[in-house]
Structure formats: C-alpha cells, structure tokens
Scaffold this motif. Structure first.
Motif, PDB file in Angstrom:
ATOM      1  N   GLY A  60      67.802  28.556  -1.855  1.00  0.00           N
ATOM      2  CA  GLY A  60      69.005  28.936  -1.241  1.00  0.00           C
ATOM      3  C   GLY A  60      68.519  28.840   0.255  1.00  0.00           C
ATOM      4  N   TYR A  61      67.271  29.173   0.618  1.00  0.00           N
ATOM      5  CA  TYR A  61      66.918  29.136   2.139  1.00  0.00           C
ATOM      6  C   TYR A  61      66.994  27.626   2.641  1.00  0.00           C
ATOM      7  CZ  TYR A  61      64.369  29.358   6.494  1.00  0.00           C
ATOM      8  OH  TYR A  61      63.934  29.404   7.921  1.00  0.00           O
ATOM      9  N   GLU A  62      66.383  26.643   1.779  1.00  0.00           N
ATOM     10  CA  GLU A  62      66.085  25.391   2.214  1.00  0.00           C
ATOM     11  C   GLU A  62      67.832  24.634   2.182  1.00  0.00           C
ATOM     12  OE1 GLU A  62      64.324  21.216   0.712  1.00  0.00           O
ATOM     13  OE2 GLU A  62      63.977  22.988  -0.336  1.00  0.00           O
ATOM     14  N   PHE A  63      68.712  25.110   1.129  1.00  0.00           N
ATOM     15  CA  PHE A  63      70.029  24.742   1.323  1.00  0.00           C
ATOM     16  C   PHE A  63      70.877  25.124   2.641  1.00  0.00           C
ATOM     17  CE2 PHE A  63      74.496  26.482   1.032  1.00  0.00           C
ATOM     18  CZ  PHE A  63      75.043  25.165   0.723  1.00  0.00           C
ATOM     19  N   LEU A  64      70.415  26.557   3.153  1.00  0.00           N
ATOM     20  CA  LEU A  64      71.106  26.929   4.176  1.00  0.00           C
ATOM     21  C   LEU A  64      70.606  26.388   5.449  1.00  0.00           C
ATOM     22  CD1 LEU A  64      72.838  29.135   5.931  1.00  0.00           C
ATOM     23  CD2 LEU A  64      70.696  30.748   5.488  1.00  0.00           C
ATOM     24  N   THR A  65      69.448  25.683   5.561  1.00  0.00           N
ATOM     25  CA  THR A  65      68.834  25.278   6.733  1.00  0.00           C
ATOM     26  C   THR A  65      69.399  23.763   6.985  1.00  0.00           C
ATOM     27  OG1 THR A  65      66.693  24.564   5.594  1.00  0.00           O
ATOM     28  CG2 THR A  65      66.745  26.463   7.262  1.00  0.00           C
ATOM     29  N   HIS A  66      69.663  23.107   5.591  1.00  0.00           N
ATOM     30  CA  HIS A  66      70.172  21.713   5.605  1.00  0.00           C
ATOM     31  C   HIS A  66      71.705  21.801   5.850  1.00  0.00           C
ATOM     32  CE1 HIS A  66      66.703  19.357   4.391  1.00  0.00           C
ATOM     33  NE2 HIS A  66      66.725  20.129   3.405  1.00  0.00           N
ATOM     34  N   LEU A  67      72.236  23.022   5.462  1.00  0.00           N
ATOM     35  CA  LEU A  67      73.873  22.977   5.498  1.00  0.00           C
ATOM     36  C   LEU A  67      74.271  23.133   7.066  1.00  0.00           C
ATOM     37  CD1 LEU A  67      76.637  23.578   4.564  1.00  0.00           C
ATOM     38  CD2 LEU A  67      76.177  26.103   4.528  1.00  0.00           C
ATOM     39  N   ARG A  68      73.374  23.995   7.842  1.00  0.00           N
ATOM     40  CA  ARG A  68      73.631  24.399   9.383  1.00  0.00           C
ATOM     41  C   ARG A  68      73.792  23.218  10.017  1.00  0.00           C
ATOM     42  NH1 ARG A  68      77.118  28.397   8.293  1.00  0.00           N
ATOM     43  NH2 ARG A  68      76.524  30.472   8.294  1.00  0.00           N
ATOM     44  N   GLN A  69      72.725  22.220   9.681  1.00  0.00           N
ATOM     45  CA  GLN A  69      72.615  20.933  10.484  1.00  0.00           C
ATOM     46  C   GLN A  69      73.868  19.782  10.146  1.00  0.00           C
ATOM     47  OE1 GLN A  69      68.687  19.369   9.905  1.00  0.00           O
ATOM     48  NE2 GLN A  69      67.983  21.679  10.300  1.00  0.00           N
ATOM     49  N   LEU A  70      74.779  19.937   9.046  1.00  0.00           N
ATOM     50  CA  LEU A  70      75.701  19.175   8.473  1.00  0.00           C
ATOM     51  C   LEU A  70      76.888  19.194   9.790  1.00  0.00           C
ATOM     52  CD1 LEU A  70      76.170  19.444   4.802  1.00  0.00           C
ATOM     53  CD2 LEU A  70      74.774  17.504   6.022  1.00  0.00           C
ATOM     54  N   PRO A  71      77.619  18.201   9.860  1.00  0.00           N
ATOM     55  CA  PRO A  71      78.981  18.345  10.612  1.00  0.00           C
ATOM     56  C   PRO A  71      79.612  19.375   9.824  1.00  0.00           C
ATOM     57  CG  PRO A  71      78.199  16.096  10.315  1.00  0.00           C
ATOM     58  CD  PRO A  71      77.225  16.786   9.454  1.00  0.00           C
ATOM     59  N   GLY A  72      80.262  20.370  10.588  1.00  0.00           N
ATOM     60  CA  GLY A  72      80.944  21.273  10.126  1.00  0.00           C
ATOM     61  C   GLY A  72      80.261  22.385   9.322  1.00  0.00           C
ATOM     62  N   GLY A  73      78.938  22.234   9.316  1.00  0.00           N
ATOM     63  CA  GLY A  73      78.027  23.106   8.443  1.00  0.00           C
ATOM     64  C   GLY A  73      77.779  24.609   8.956  1.00  0.00           C
ATOM     65  N   ALA A  74      78.352  24.563  10.249  1.00  0.00           N
ATOM     66  CA  ALA A  74      78.222  26.022  11.028  1.00  0.00           C
ATOM     67  C   ALA A  74      79.361  26.899  10.589  1.00  0.00           C
ATOM     68  CB  ALA A  74      78.107  25.925  12.494  1.00  0.00           C
ATOM     69  N   ARG A  75      80.398  26.400   9.942  1.00  0.00           N
ATOM     70  CA  ARG A  75      81.889  27.187   9.759  1.00  0.00           C
ATOM     71  C   ARG A  75      81.644  27.937   8.354  1.00  0.00           C
ATOM     72  NH1 ARG A  75      86.165  26.023   6.554  1.00  0.00           N
ATOM     73  NH2 ARG A  75      85.305  24.012   5.917  1.00  0.00           N
ATOM     74  N   PRO A  76      81.118  27.502   7.369  1.00  0.00           N
ATOM     75  CA  PRO A  76      81.086  28.552   6.391  1.00  0.00           C
ATOM     76  C   PRO A  76      80.392  29.656   6.523  1.00  0.00           C
ATOM     77  CG  PRO A  76      80.531  26.230   5.339  1.00  0.00           C
ATOM     78  CD  PRO A  76      80.314  26.397   6.956  1.00  0.00           C
TER      79      PRO A  76
END
Length: 121
Positions: A60-76
């Motif tokens: 989950g931690y690795e997922f979160l760090t990758h997600l926050r770098q995606l376009p729109g990944g700051a929104r969820p």
C-alpha cells in the motif's frame, strides 16, 4: 455517484468493505495488490481508495507513492486500512499523502466516520 477502489489482498476484507460502501451508494472496484490498483487508477481515477498496507507484489505504501505522482493522483482521498498500528507506520502513511487511517478490524460506524472526516459521506 462517488467511486471507491478497495485495495486489499484479503477477499474477506474486500467483501465487508463492499457491503458497507454499496449501502452508502458508492460505485466500487477492487484490486488484490497495489500493481492492479495502479492499473485501475490509470483507467479511471477513483474518489477514494480504501488501502491495505501489507500486500504481495506492491504494498500500500508503494502504491500510494506512485499514485500521488500520476496525473490526477492527488485527487483521491486515501484511507489506509491496516493492522499496522504503530505511530511510525501511521506517520509514514500520512507523510506519503494518506488522508486517514483505519485499524482492522473495522465496522460500518468506523468507515462512515472516516469517510465523513474526508468529506465523502
């Protein structure tokens, strides 16, 4: 309709969360690990992610760090849902961009309260 992505390697946890969230009128998708979850997010970014910490392939931690770098990944909104209850894990999750932290086992009241805290219930 708000969309929630449930990311947990436990089918039981996914089923419990699904029942609660369906009653709250969320549309849902599920992933067994962070890698599957990232693929789903690339297709359609959810409003909220209910995220386990300890999973195979990608945690989950690795997922979160990758997600926050995606376009729109700051929104969820990210709700970590895990058995990891020490202060270091909680602080690490919040610093990486998690919005809330839920301890397993959880029930409807706890999940509803956390969703209210992040403005989604």
């Amino acid at each position: 309709m708000k969309h929630c992505l449930i990311v947990d390697d436990s089918a039981v946890i996914r089923k419990v969360a699904r029942r609660i969230l369906e009653d709250m009128a969320f549309s849902l998708s599920e992933a067994e690990n962070g890698k599957e979850a990232l693929s789903l997010c690339l297709s359609a970014m959810p409003d909220v992610v209910l995220l386990d910490w300890n999973m195979p392939i990608m945690d989950g931690y690795e997922f979160l760090t990758h997600l926050r770098q995606l376009p729109g990944g700051a929104r969820p909104k990210i709700l970590f849902c895990t058995t990891e209850n020490d202060v270091a894990h909680i602080a690490r999750a919040l610093q990486a961009g998690a919005d809330e932290y839920i301890m397993k086992p959880f029930d409807r009241d706890i999940l509803v309260a956390k969703l209210q805290e992040v403005g989604l219930a």
